[in-house]
Each structure stands twice: as structure tokens, then as C-alpha cells.
Design a protein around this motif. Structure first.
Motif, PDB file in Angstrom:
ATOM      1  N   PHE A  10    -116.071 -42.184 -57.292  1.00  0.00           N
ATOM      2  CA  PHE A  10    -115.538 -42.061 -55.933  1.00  0.00           C
ATOM      3  C   PHE A  10    -116.391 -40.955 -55.313  1.00  0.00           C
ATOM      4  O   PHE A  10    -116.523 -39.883 -55.907  1.00  0.00           O
ATOM      5  CB  PHE A  10    -114.062 -41.675 -55.994  1.00  0.00           C
ATOM      6  CG  PHE A  10    -113.438 -41.362 -54.667  1.00  0.00           C
ATOM      7  CD1 PHE A  10    -113.516 -42.253 -53.607  1.00  0.00           C
ATOM      8  CD2 PHE A  10    -112.751 -40.164 -54.467  1.00  0.00           C
ATOM      9  CE1 PHE A  10    -112.937 -41.960 -52.374  1.00  0.00           C
ATOM     10  CE2 PHE A  10    -112.165 -39.868 -53.245  1.00  0.00           C
ATOM     11  CZ  PHE A  10    -112.259 -40.764 -52.200  1.00  0.00           C
ATOM     12  N   ALA A  11    -116.981 -41.241 -54.163  1.00  0.00           N
ATOM     13  CA  ALA A  11    -117.991 -40.315 -53.625  1.00  0.00           C
ATOM     14  C   ALA A  11    -117.681 -39.914 -52.178  1.00  0.00           C
ATOM     15  O   ALA A  11    -118.426 -40.263 -51.264  1.00  0.00           O
ATOM     16  CB  ALA A  11    -119.371 -40.964 -53.716  1.00  0.00           C
ATOM     17  N   PRO A  12    -116.598 -39.194 -51.948  1.00  0.00           N
ATOM     18  CA  PRO A  12    -116.266 -38.836 -50.563  1.00  0.00           C
ATOM     19  C   PRO A  12    -117.173 -37.739 -50.003  1.00  0.00           C
ATOM     20  O   PRO A  12    -117.713 -36.936 -50.757  1.00  0.00           O
ATOM     21  CB  PRO A  12    -114.829 -38.311 -50.684  1.00  0.00           C
ATOM     22  CG  PRO A  12    -114.764 -37.743 -52.060  1.00  0.00           C
ATOM     23  CD  PRO A  12    -115.663 -38.615 -52.908  1.00  0.00           C
ATOM     24  N   GLY A 124    -124.920 -49.365 -41.981  1.00  0.00           N
ATOM     25  CA  GLY A 124    -123.981 -48.453 -41.367  1.00  0.00           C
ATOM     26  C   GLY A 124    -124.434 -47.016 -41.448  1.00  0.00           C
ATOM     27  O   GLY A 124    -124.082 -46.211 -40.608  1.00  0.00           O
ATOM     28  N   ARG A 125    -125.222 -46.669 -42.457  1.00  0.00           N
ATOM     29  CA  ARG A 125    -125.584 -45.293 -42.684  1.00  0.00           C
ATOM     30  C   ARG A 125    -126.930 -44.894 -42.128  1.00  0.00           C
ATOM     31  O   ARG A 125    -127.273 -43.734 -42.190  1.00  0.00           O
ATOM     32  CB  ARG A 125    -125.555 -45.000 -44.179  1.00  0.00           C
ATOM     33  CG  ARG A 125    -124.143 -44.936 -44.687  1.00  0.00           C
ATOM     34  CD  ARG A 125    -123.391 -44.048 -43.738  1.00  0.00           C
ATOM     35  NE  ARG A 125    -121.984 -44.076 -44.004  1.00  0.00           N
ATOM     36  CZ  ARG A 125    -121.342 -43.063 -44.552  1.00  0.00           C
ATOM     37  NH1 ARG A 125    -121.968 -41.989 -44.897  1.00  0.00           N
ATOM     38  NH2 ARG A 125    -120.064 -43.148 -44.730  1.00  0.00           N
ATOM     39  N   GLU A 126    -127.722 -45.845 -41.661  1.00  0.00           N
ATOM     40  CA  GLU A 126    -129.034 -45.447 -41.150  1.00  0.00           C
ATOM     41  C   GLU A 126    -128.828 -44.471 -40.000  1.00  0.00           C
ATOM     42  O   GLU A 126    -129.549 -43.506 -39.843  1.00  0.00           O
ATOM     43  CB  GLU A 126    -129.852 -46.670 -40.711  1.00  0.00           C
ATOM     44  CG  GLU A 126    -131.078 -46.377 -39.857  1.00  0.00           C
ATOM     45  CD  GLU A 126    -132.124 -45.498 -40.517  1.00  0.00           C
ATOM     46  OE1 GLU A 126    -131.890 -44.979 -41.612  1.00  0.00           O
ATOM     47  OE2 GLU A 126    -133.175 -45.297 -39.897  1.00  0.00           O
ATOM     48  N   SER A 210    -131.579 -37.657 -47.844  1.00  0.00           N
ATOM     49  CA  SER A 210    -130.788 -38.446 -46.900  1.00  0.00           C
ATOM     50  C   SER A 210    -129.721 -39.151 -47.711  1.00  0.00           C
ATOM     51  O   SER A 210    -129.781 -39.194 -48.944  1.00  0.00           O
ATOM     52  CB  SER A 210    -131.655 -39.471 -46.164  1.00  0.00           C
ATOM     53  OG  SER A 210    -132.004 -40.519 -47.051  1.00  0.00           O
ATOM     54  N   TYR A 211    -128.766 -39.736 -47.023  1.00  0.00           N
ATOM     55  CA  TYR A 211    -127.705 -40.478 -47.709  1.00  0.00           C
ATOM     56  C   TYR A 211    -128.302 -41.486 -48.702  1.00  0.00           C
ATOM     57  O   TYR A 211    -127.940 -41.512 -49.884  1.00  0.00           O
ATOM     58  CB  TYR A 211    -126.829 -41.196 -46.666  1.00  0.00           C
ATOM     59  CG  TYR A 211    -125.999 -42.296 -47.285  1.00  0.00           C
ATOM     60  CD1 TYR A 211    -124.927 -41.996 -48.119  1.00  0.00           C
ATOM     61  CD2 TYR A 211    -126.317 -43.638 -47.069  1.00  0.00           C
ATOM     62  CE1 TYR A 211    -124.186 -43.022 -48.717  1.00  0.00           C
ATOM     63  CE2 TYR A 211    -125.579 -44.650 -47.660  1.00  0.00           C
ATOM     64  CZ  TYR A 211    -124.518 -44.333 -48.484  1.00  0.00           C
ATOM     65  OH  TYR A 211    -123.805 -45.332 -49.076  1.00  0.00           O
ATOM     66  N   HIS A 212    -129.238 -42.325 -48.216  1.00  0.00           N
ATOM     67  CA  HIS A 212    -129.768 -43.388 -49.076  1.00  0.00           C
ATOM     68  C   HIS A 212    -130.440 -42.830 -50.324  1.00  0.00           C
ATOM     69  O   HIS A 212    -130.246 -43.327 -51.428  1.00  0.00           O
ATOM     70  CB  HIS A 212    -130.781 -44.245 -48.303  1.00  0.00           C
ATOM     71  CG  HIS A 212    -130.180 -44.978 -47.143  1.00  0.00           C
ATOM     72  ND1 HIS A 212    -129.089 -45.802 -47.278  1.00  0.00           N
ATOM     73  CD2 HIS A 212    -130.509 -44.996 -45.824  1.00  0.00           C
ATOM     74  CE1 HIS A 212    -128.779 -46.311 -46.092  1.00  0.00           C
ATOM     75  NE2 HIS A 212    -129.620 -45.833 -45.202  1.00  0.00           N
ATOM     76  N   ALA A 214    -130.075 -39.759 -51.749  1.00  0.00           N
ATOM     77  CA  ALA A 214    -129.172 -38.993 -52.615  1.00  0.00           C
ATOM     78  C   ALA A 214    -128.255 -39.923 -53.416  1.00  0.00           C
ATOM     79  O   ALA A 214    -128.065 -39.749 -54.625  1.00  0.00           O
ATOM     80  CB  ALA A 214    -128.356 -38.020 -51.762  1.00  0.00           C
ATOM     81  N   VAL A 215    -127.711 -40.931 -52.745  1.00  0.00           N
ATOM     82  CA  VAL A 215    -126.789 -41.852 -53.431  1.00  0.00           C
ATOM     83  C   VAL A 215    -127.514 -42.599 -54.551  1.00  0.00           C
ATOM     84  O   VAL A 215    -127.003 -42.742 -55.662  1.00  0.00           O
ATOM     85  CB  VAL A 215    -126.198 -42.845 -52.407  1.00  0.00           C
ATOM     86  CG1 VAL A 215    -125.603 -44.060 -53.081  1.00  0.00           C
ATOM     87  CG2 VAL A 215    -125.144 -42.157 -51.576  1.00  0.00           C
ATOM     88  N   THR A 216    -128.721 -43.070 -54.253  1.00  0.00           N
ATOM     89  CA  THR A 216    -129.453 -43.853 -55.253  1.00  0.00           C
ATOM     90  C   THR A 216    -129.805 -42.986 -56.461  1.00  0.00           C
ATOM     91  O   THR A 216    -129.617 -43.382 -57.614  1.00  0.00           O
ATOM     92  CB  THR A 216    -130.736 -44.437 -54.621  1.00  0.00           C
ATOM     93  OG1 THR A 216    -130.375 -45.121 -53.423  1.00  0.00           O
ATOM     94  CG2 THR A 216    -131.417 -45.411 -55.554  1.00  0.00           C
ATOM     95  N   THR A 228    -118.514 -48.943 -56.550  1.00  0.00           N
ATOM     96  CA  THR A 228    -117.481 -49.536 -55.703  1.00  0.00           C
ATOM     97  C   THR A 228    -117.467 -48.742 -54.404  1.00  0.00           C
ATOM     98  O   THR A 228    -117.515 -47.514 -54.426  1.00  0.00           O
ATOM     99  CB  THR A 228    -116.092 -49.473 -56.377  1.00  0.00           C
ATOM    100  OG1 THR A 228    -115.736 -48.111 -56.548  1.00  0.00           O
ATOM    101  CG2 THR A 228    -116.083 -50.166 -57.724  1.00  0.00           C
ATOM    102  N   ARG A 229    -117.441 -49.424 -53.302  1.00  0.00           N
ATOM    103  CA  ARG A 229    -117.358 -48.757 -51.998  1.00  0.00           C
ATOM    104  C   ARG A 229    -116.997 -49.798 -50.949  1.00  0.00           C
ATOM    105  O   ARG A 229    -116.987 -51.001 -51.225  1.00  0.00           O
ATOM    106  CB  ARG A 229    -118.657 -48.032 -51.656  1.00  0.00           C
ATOM    107  CG  ARG A 229    -119.861 -48.918 -51.601  1.00  0.00           C
ATOM    108  CD  ARG A 229    -121.116 -48.081 -51.317  1.00  0.00           C
ATOM    109  NE  ARG A 229    -122.319 -48.862 -51.473  1.00  0.00           N
ATOM    110  CZ  ARG A 229    -123.481 -48.368 -51.864  1.00  0.00           C
ATOM    111  NH1 ARG A 229    -123.619 -47.081 -52.124  1.00  0.00           N
ATOM    112  NH2 ARG A 229    -124.538 -49.145 -51.964  1.00  0.00           N
ATOM    113  N   GLY A 230    -116.726 -49.311 -49.731  1.00  0.00           N
ATOM    114  CA  GLY A 230    -116.231 -50.192 -48.677  1.00  0.00           C
ATOM    115  C   GLY A 230    -117.291 -51.184 -48.197  1.00  0.00           C
ATOM    116  O   GLY A 230    -118.494 -50.947 -48.305  1.00  0.00           O
TER     117      GLY A 230
HETATM  118  N1  GLU Z   1    -119.965 -40.602 -49.085  1.00  0.00           N
HETATM  119  C1  GLU Z   1    -119.756 -41.913 -48.576  1.00  0.00           C
HETATM  120  C2  GLU Z   1    -118.501 -41.935 -47.738  1.00  0.00           C
HETATM  121  O1  GLU Z   1    -117.709 -40.998 -47.774  1.00  0.00           O
HETATM  122  C3  GLU Z   1    -119.671 -42.970 -49.643  1.00  0.00           C
HETATM  123  C4  GLU Z   1    -120.973 -43.171 -50.298  1.00  0.00           C
HETATM  124  C5  GLU Z   1    -121.086 -44.356 -51.212  1.00  0.00           C
HETATM  125  O2  GLU Z   1    -120.087 -44.782 -51.791  1.00  0.00           O
HETATM  126  O3  GLU Z   1    -122.183 -44.826 -51.389  1.00  0.00           O
HETATM  127  O4  GLU Z   1    -118.304 -42.878 -47.020  1.00  0.00           O
END
Ligand code: GLU
Length: 312
Positions: A10-12, A124-126, A210-212, A214-216, A228-230
Motif C-alpha cells: 500500500f503506497a499512500p 493520470g500521473r504524468e 518522479s512518480y514513475h 520512484a514507483v518502478t 494493487t492500485r486504483g
Molecule cells: N502514491 C500513489 C497514491 O497515493 C499510489 C502509487 C501507486 O500505487 O503506484 O495514489
């Protein structure tokens, strides 16, 4: 044959109080790990500078504990991971897959307007993690800084002009090769198609990541086998698959789950304080109420009775 353990996360981002949408995301990840006898990890995506508040960090962990979703091991904070992001950027630079971009948001917008590019539903994250325009309907970067003469680029770098780092998408695709496949547990096999996102930002002007990126990098470092994510981040997975190929990282499975929406079908936002877990707790809702509510919504959604899970 050894069985790979299931590891989810879970990555909030600590930019607001957790609401029902987060509770559902956490529940999906926790349940997938627990049902498989695997591990459920927590990662705080705390590199989104100005919107972050340290107070949210503890509140998020308290909410998870209250919900009865205990995590395994240490919580990973992205703010401690800059060396790993730099190593990934160095690797891409060594492959000639990064170029500096000095453009401001206003310059990019003006260039796009001049070229008359039509908006498209980009990752959505770009927006928020990329060039900062933040609306999720951003046309791809028009390539202004890619066309700079080497001498101008060198002079601007030498002068210390702030810059982001972008991935030249066509060259990246050529290096990664065709047919980058990934698997989504709801939608089945996918062939990555990151080209429409254009030259994405991999290091921002304000943060060298960046988000992309760091997440990868972090999903691989944490050994995540199931992301798992939305659904809102479905498109981002095309980009992450490309980065995995370029950086030689393993490819996890994905599960993009429906989003929790309000009574009018609008997805919950962090500013929806009335639906924060803290507010629901103050109205005497128990963690069990919340889990039942989310699971009922999920069952309705799976039965085609709602397009997304509805909150109270
Ligand atoms: N940190 C992101 C968020 O809060 C989720 C990232 C991810 O699951 O890849 O929406």
C-alpha cells in the motif's frame, strides 16, 4: 519448483488524511497478501514536496492499525531513496536515454497551444508527477528541449539553470524492444503502449526523481510481486513496464481495482474530510463497519451493479 511468495504494498502519499478510497486500496493489498500467505508492505510516497505534511505520516499508520490491516517489516519512505533513484537515472543516462528539459509549465502550455495539439487522457500521473500540469489530460511534451543545440544545452547546464530530466520515448521504445507484456488480474494480458505519453519526466526540477521512476524502482527493491492500485493508475502501468525493461527489473503482476465514489459517482478526494477515516471514526463507525461497507460495494461492483464502489 519453488513458489514465489506474494508480496503486495500500500503506497499512500502523505498529502492528506486517509479516506474510504485509501482504506479500500489498503484492504485489497492486505487481503491479496494474507490470502496467499504472503507479505503486505507499506511505502510512504513522501517526495511530493509542497503538498506533504509530516503529521499525515503518523495519521496514515494509525488509520491502518485502527482498520486492522497490520503491515510486515519496516515502512519504506521514498524520501530516503534518492541514491537508488540516482542510480537508475545514471543507468538511463549511460544508455543515452535522458535529456535535460528547462521548460516552465507556462512555456510547455504555450508551445502546445501553438502546435494545436489535442488533449488526450494521458497517464493520470504524468501531470502531477511529470510536468506539473496535473489534470490527467495533458498532451505529450512537445519536445522543445530535445531539439536544443548541444552547445546551448551545455551552456544552460553550466549556468545551473533548473531542469527536469525526460525520457526520449521513441528511443526508449527502440531500446526496450517490441512486445512488452504485463498482466492485469482483472483485465488480462496487456501489451505496454507508453508511446502516447511522449517524453515523460523521470526527474523533476524540484526533486531528482518522479512518480514513475520512484514507483518502478521501489516496487522492484521491495520485491513486490503483485502491484494493487486504483484504476486511475492503469495507464501508468504502461510506462512502468517500459522502465522495468530499460532498467532490467522484474515485472510484477498488477491488479487495478475500482475506485470508491461518492453518492454522485465522483471519486473521493483528500479534501473530502467528511469521508476521512478519522471523521467516520468520530461518527462511531467501527473498522468492521468500514470493511463490510467496502466489501459490499466490491461485491455489487463485481456483479455489475455499480461502476465503482460507493461510500456512505
Ligand atoms: N502514491 C500513489 C497514491 O497515493 C499510489 C502509487 C501507486 O500505487 O503506484 O495514489
Amino acid at each position: 519448483m519453488p513458489v514465489t511468495p506474494v508480496i503486495t504494498r500500500f503506497a499512500p502519499s502523505p498529502t492528506g488524511a486517509l479516506h474510504l478510497g485509501h482504506a479500500y486500496a489498503a484492504l485489497v493489498a492486505w487481503r491479496a497478501a494474507r490470502q496467499a500467505g504472503g507479505r503486505f508492505l507499506v511505502r510512504l510516497e513522501d517526495i511530493d514536496g509542497p503538498r506533504m505534511r509530516p503529521a499525515y505520516v503518523q495519521a496514515i499508520l494509525d488509520d491502518l492499525t485502527w482498520l486492522g490491516l497490520p503491515w510486515d517489516g519496516e515502512v519504506l519512505r521514498q524520501s530516503t531513496r534518492m541514491a537508488a533513484y540516482k542510480a537508475a537515472l545514471d543507468r538511463l543516462a549511460g544508455m543515452d536515454l535522458l535529456y535535460p528539459c528547462f521548460c516552465t509549465r507556462a512555456e510547455i502550455r504555450a508551445e502546445i497551444d501553438r502546435a494545436g495539439s489535442a488533449p488526450h487522457p494521458a497517464a493520470g500521473r504524468e501531470g502531477s508527477a511529470g510536468d506539473g500540469s496535473g489534470d490527467g489530460m495533458t498532451p505529450p511534451y512537445p519536445g522543445t528541449c530535445r531539439a536544443l543545440a548541444a552547445s546551448e544545452r551545455a551552456a544552460r547546464l553550466a549556468a545551473g539553470e533548473p531542469h527536469a530530466l525526460r525520457l526520449p520515448m521513441d528511443q526508449a521504445l527502440a531500446k526496450a524492444g517490441p512486445h512488452l507484456v504485463w498482466h492485469d488480474r482483472r483485465r488480462g494480458e496487456q501489451v505496454a503502449d507508453p508511446a502516447p505519453f511522449g517524453d515523460i519526466v523521470l526527474a523533476r526540477k524540484d526533486i531528482p526523481a518522479s512518480y514513475h521512476l520512484a514507483v518502478t524502482v521501489d516496487d522492484a527493491a521491495q520485491g513486490i510481486t503483485l502491484v494493487t492500485r486504483g484504476e486511475d493508475l492503469f495507464a501508468a502501468s504502461h510506462i512502468h513496464r517500459l522502465l522495468q525493461a530499460l532498467l532490467g527489473l522484474p515485472v510484477p503482476d498488477y491488479l487495478h481495482h475500482p475506485l470508491v465514489v461518492d453518492g454522485r459517482g465522483k471519486r473521493l478526494a483528500k479534501r473530502d474530510d467528511a469521508r476521512s477515516l478519522a471523521a467516520l471514526r468520530a461518527r462511531n463507525m467501527t473498522a468492521q463497519h468500514i470493511k463490510t461497507l467496502l466489501e459490499d460495494g466490491e461485491a455489487r461492483c463485481a456483479a455489475g451493479l455499480a461502476t465503482a464502489i460507493q461510500g456512505p
